[in-house]
Scaffold this active site. Sequence first.
Site, short mmCIF file in Angstrom:
data_model
loop_
_atom_site.label_atom_id
_atom_site.label_comp_id
_atom_site.label_asym_id
_atom_site.label_seq_id
_atom_site.Cartn_x
_atom_site.Cartn_y
_atom_site.Cartn_z
NE ARG A 55 17.21 33.27 -40.22
CZ ARG A 55 16.98 31.63 -40.77
NH1 ARG A 55 15.55 31.30 -40.87
NH2 ARG A 55 16.46 30.87 -40.12
CB THR A 56 20.31 38.75 -41.00
OG1 THR A 56 18.90 38.66 -40.83
CG2 THR A 56 19.75 40.59 -41.72
CE LYS A 83 45.24 41.91 -36.34
NZ LYS A 83 45.80 42.69 -37.69
NE ARG A 105 21.49 41.63 -36.67
CZ ARG A 105 21.89 40.42 -37.15
NH1 ARG A 105 21.48 39.29 -36.22
NH2 ARG A 105 19.72 39.99 -37.65
CG HIS A 133 15.98 42.40 -37.77
ND1 HIS A 133 16.60 43.55 -38.52
CD2 HIS A 133 16.35 41.64 -37.40
CE1 HIS A 133 16.73 42.16 -39.12
NE2 HIS A 133 17.38 41.34 -38.74
#
Lengths: 311, 441
Positions: A55-56, A83, A105, A133
Site C-alpha cells: 500500500r505505501t 547478497k 521503509r 510513519h
Amino acid sequence: MIKHLLSITQLAPEDVTRVLDTADSFREVGTRVIKKVPALRGRTVVNLFYENSTRTRISFELAAKRLSADVINFSTSGSSVSKGESLKDTALTLEAMGADAIVMRHSSSGACHTLTKWVKASVLNAGDGTHEHPTQALLDLYTIRERYGRLEGLRAAIVGDILHSRVARSLTLGLVKMGAEVTLVGPPTLIPPEAPQWGVDVSYELDGVIPKLDVCYMLRVQRERQRQQYFPSVREYSRIYGLSRERVAQLPEGALIMHPGPMNRGVEIASEVADLPQSVITEQVTNGIAIRMSLLYLILGGGAGEVSDVA
Amino acid sequence: MPKGMPEPSTVLFRGIRVVDPATGRDGPGDVLVEDGVVASVGEAGTASAPRRGEVIEGDGLVLAPGLVDLHAHLREPGREDKETVESGSRAAALGGYTAVAAMANTDPVADNAAVIQEVMALAEKAALCEVHPVGAITRGLEGETLAEIGEMASLGVRMFSDDGKGVQSARVLRLALEYAKAFDVVIAEHCEDESLTEGAQMHEGYHSATLGLRGWPSEAEELMLARDVFLARRTGGRLHVCHLSAAGSVDLVRRAKEEGLRVSAEVTPHHLTFTDDDLSSYDTYFKVNPPMRSADDREALRAGLADGTIDAVATDHAPHADEEKEQEFDLSPPGTIGLETALAAVLTELVEPGRLSLLRAVEAMSTAPAGVLGLRDHGGPVEAGRPANLVVFDPAAEWTAGPRFASKSKNSAFTGRALRGRVLHTLLAGELTVRDGAATR
C-alpha cells in the site's frame, strides 16, 4: 520546507497546514482523465523498501508518477541487499545513480536518520521500525480535517498497540501539535508508561472513552504480540479493545472510524464496522496519494512557488 | 624488563603540583625519577638538576600516580581489526594509564590459562602499560560451568568477569563468589537480567518510547545487583560491580557498603557525561551497554562517585569496526572507546565544575582501582623508592576529542566534544611511554 521528512516532530503546525493545503490542490489531479502534472519532470525518486508494503509503496509510486518524476522501485529481496550489502553501500549506490529523493521503509527505528548521513538526496520516511510513519499521520490529519474542517479541539482516541506502532507515534504527535485532544487506549503492556509526556491522556478502557470521540482510530494488532505475552489471547484483546458494532453505537453521531490498514477484520475491528459509512478507511488510501504528492513537491520541487500554478 | 626496552629515564619534575591520594598530598613539589623509581620527593624548588637526564618544569602541571583501568576490551585474541593488546596499550598510555585490566570476552574467551598467558605475553612485548588479563567466571561466558579460576589465579589473575553478559543463574554466581574466596580474587559482575533486556537498544524511558527503540529498564541492572549483594552477604565473597548506570544501583551499593560487605563499584566516564537525551539522532556512538540513562541517574552516579560509594572510574573501552557502527541502530554493537578521553572527561565534567576534588578524581582513577586489583606498584604513594608509574597532565589544556585516535577504532561517544585536561607524559616503571602527548613507540 525541510530537506528530509524523518519525523512529524520536524514540522511546525504551519508546515503541517501547508502540506495539507498543498495536498488539497493536488487531489484534484487524481480525478482527471490524465492524472499527471509536470512538476517533478526529470527528477528521480527511489522507493527503497526493506519491508514489504504494497500500500505505501504503490501510493508513493503513484504520487511520484503523477508529478512526472522518474520512479525506481528498489525492493530488497533478490537484490544486492539479499547478497549482504549494507545500508550504507546501498545508499551510496543510489546516490551515485543520481537519486533526488529516497523514500525508505525499514524495519529498524532510526534507519532514515542514519541514511541521511550518507546521501545528499532528500530522505522521506515511509515507516521506520517502531518509530514513525509521518506520511501516514499527515494523510490521516488530512482526512480528519476534510471531514471536520479543522483539527483543533477535536477529540481523538488511538486504540491498540501504541508501544510498537509507528503510525500511533506519528499520529499522536501530529494531532497534539495541531491542537487535538488525544487519548491513547490499549492494554497497559502496550502503552509506554511515559506516554502522557506526549501531551495525551491514557486509558486502559475503551468503553468510557468512546462516547466523547470525534475520531476513533483503530490500530492493527499483530498476532506476534500475543506470542510475546503482551496480552493473553487475541480473543480477550478483541473483546476488551476491539471496535464492535455495540461500541460503534456508543460513538457520537458522525464520528469517524479510521484504520491505517491492513485490517485484521474481527480482531481490532468488526468486519461490518469497517464497512460502515462513517468508516473512512478507503478515503485514507485515496488521500495518501495527494499527501505524498504534496510532500514530494514541497521537498523536491519549488516549495516556494504557488502550488496551484503548477497543478 | 623485556629485552629491547629503552633504559628508564632520569627526569626531574620541578615545581609540579603533586596529587597523591595515598598520602592525601596535593601541593607543589620536586619529583626526581631515576632507575625506574621515584628517587626523591621534595619541597618545590629545593631539588638541583640531576647530572644526567632532563628537567621538566612543572608550572601549572599535575603529577599523579599513573591511572589504572579496571575495564577495557582490548579484543586480542580474535578481533585484531578492532584493537590489539599493543594498540590498546598505546591508547591507554596516551590516556595516562600505567595499568589496564583486559576483559575476558575475546575469541577464544580468556577462560583458561593458555589465553591468559597469550595476553600476558602480548602485553609484555608491547610494554606500553601493564595489562592484567581478566579471567572469565564461566566457560565460554556461557554462565553455566565455572572456568578454572584457580589455575588462572595462579598465573596472577586477580579479577574474574563474564562482562558483556551477566551471570544469569544465581546459583552459578553464588558458587563463583564462594570458590573465588580460596584465591582472594574479585568477581566482577555485569549486572543485566536478560529476561528484561531482550532486544533492548537504549534506556527505557521517555526517549525510548519516542524514538521507538526497545527499552533497557534500570530494573534489569538493579535486580541483578540486589541479588548479587545478597549473595555476597551469604558467601562473604568479593563482589565488584561493573559500569553502574542507574540511580537505584548506587543506593544498593551504598547500603551494601554500610553493611560492611566486600563490594566495590565502578562507573564509566560516558555514564558520568551523557544521558539518553543524546540518542535522539540515533547516533550509534552513543549506543552502549548498559545504556546512557536519565539526567537523574547521571546525577546519582556523580554524587556516588564524589562520596566514595562508587570506588572507581573505569572506561569500558569497547572498540568496534567502522562497518559495525555504521549500521542501523539496532544492528550496531554497543560500546564506546574511552582510554584516551577518560581523564579529560572526568576533569571536564566533574572536577572543573567543582563536583569532585582533583585528589578524589585521581583516587578514583588510580589509587582505588589499583586497590581493587591488588596492584601494589600502582596508585601511589608517590614516595622515594616506589616504582615510577606516573602521569603528568595539564589540567587547563583545551582540546577536541577525535575523530582519530591511537586506538584502532574511532567509535568514541566523545568525538567532537570540547574537553579540558590533557595528558603530557606517562611513565611506566620510570620510562616515558608518552612524552609531550605522543607515544614514544
